[in-house]
Write an enzyme that holds these catalytic residues in place. Sequence first.
Site, PDB file in Angstrom:
ATOM      1  N   GLU A  36       0.844  -1.187   0.000  1.00  0.00           N
ATOM      2  CA  GLU A  36       0.000   0.000   0.000  1.00  0.00           C
ATOM      3  C   GLU A  36       0.888   1.248   0.000  1.00  0.00           C
ATOM      4  OE1 GLU A  36      -3.261   0.207   2.691  1.00  0.00           O
ATOM      5  OE2 GLU A  36      -3.933  -1.836   2.255  1.00  0.00           O
ATOM      6  N   HIS A  40      -4.384   6.569  -0.091  1.00  0.00           N
ATOM      7  CA  HIS A  40      -3.647   5.311   0.014  1.00  0.00           C
ATOM      8  C   HIS A  40      -4.173   4.366  -1.051  1.00  0.00           C
ATOM      9  CE1 HIS A  40      -7.128   4.097   2.532  1.00  0.00           C
ATOM     10  NE2 HIS A  40      -6.746   2.844   2.387  1.00  0.00           N
ATOM     11  N   HIS A  84      -5.221   0.280  -2.372  1.00  0.00           N
ATOM     12  CA  HIS A  84      -5.684  -1.050  -1.989  1.00  0.00           C
ATOM     13  C   HIS A  84      -5.181  -2.039  -3.037  1.00  0.00           C
ATOM     14  CE1 HIS A  84      -9.348   0.016   0.815  1.00  0.00           C
ATOM     15  NE2 HIS A  84      -8.187   0.368   1.320  1.00  0.00           N
ATOM     16  N   ASP A  90      -9.996   0.939   7.590  1.00  0.00           N
ATOM     17  CA  ASP A  90      -9.879   2.356   7.219  1.00  0.00           C
ATOM     18  C   ASP A  90     -10.794   3.214   8.093  1.00  0.00           C
ATOM     19  OD1 ASP A  90      -8.065   2.012   5.112  1.00  0.00           O
ATOM     20  OD2 ASP A  90      -9.667   1.563   3.693  1.00  0.00           O
TER      21      ASP A  90
END
Lengths: 170, 122
Positions: free
Chosen positions: A42, A102, A104, A115
């Site tokens: 990530e 971010h 995935h 999250d």
Amino acid sequence: MNSAQPGAEPAASPITCVLMLKIYQPLHDSLRRHSEETYPHECCGVLLGQIADGGRVVTSIARCGNTRDDSPRNRYHIDPRELIRIQREGRDRGEDIVGFYHSHPDHPPHWSQTDFAEAHWYGCSYVITSVVQGKAQATRSFELTGNDETEKRFVDESIEVAPEPMGRMP
Amino acid sequence: MLKIQIPTPLRQYAGKQAAVEVKGSTVAEALNSLVRLHPDLKRHLYTDDGKLRAFVNVYVNDEDIRYLEKEATQLKENDNISIVPSIAGGSREAGMNSRSARTLIRQMICPTVCCPACCCCQ
């Protein structure tokens, strides 16, 4: 406004976006490229700009390191010291932190329960890019609404990718 | 005077200021001074039993007070205190096992085919 469910792309549910994140095209490209560069881990970073009624305008982004060495494929964490530095440098340019991004890897571009549990920046955008087999797929954004831990929610917001650089909102 | 940096989400409870000047010889005194000036901040920084919330990081200059003397950390004139809610998360749901993660990945790659042995997944 719709609050979305975690875990899967809610393709069948109608999404009503009244919130908006505006971002300059090269910055949007950069955060998506970041997600491919760190695959299968990530990536994470900070969105800086201005908050105004109706949305957030991103005028720069800051790439961060993912400190979750124990589980970088499905966890991220930004070192607060890095955040303090980014906040300080942004302040010198007249920018505030307006959100975070971010990726995935091999997961949908939708917030997970992790999250949600770890989200504490109310009024900020959380941008997620899905990366499948090393290629960036969809990028989506969610505003963390509410004022405290008991009433917080992620709400879908649209991303407007602007072809021209943006200054402060009027 | 000491300066406490206020993160974006908490500024609405601090007179919309990015930084607040306070007095105090320790972190506890400085934070107490802050919440006296801006009482609405208190429930965002502290639990009902008066402990700093777990996701609220407090830094003195570039040092995490957890690795100093916590709230008893001594302060010097012109120290810069930062309140930084944590930034973390991740794709995997708590409790998701590797089998359900693999199923999710297969569905993303090949949403119309029922695996286990379609062309995408071999």
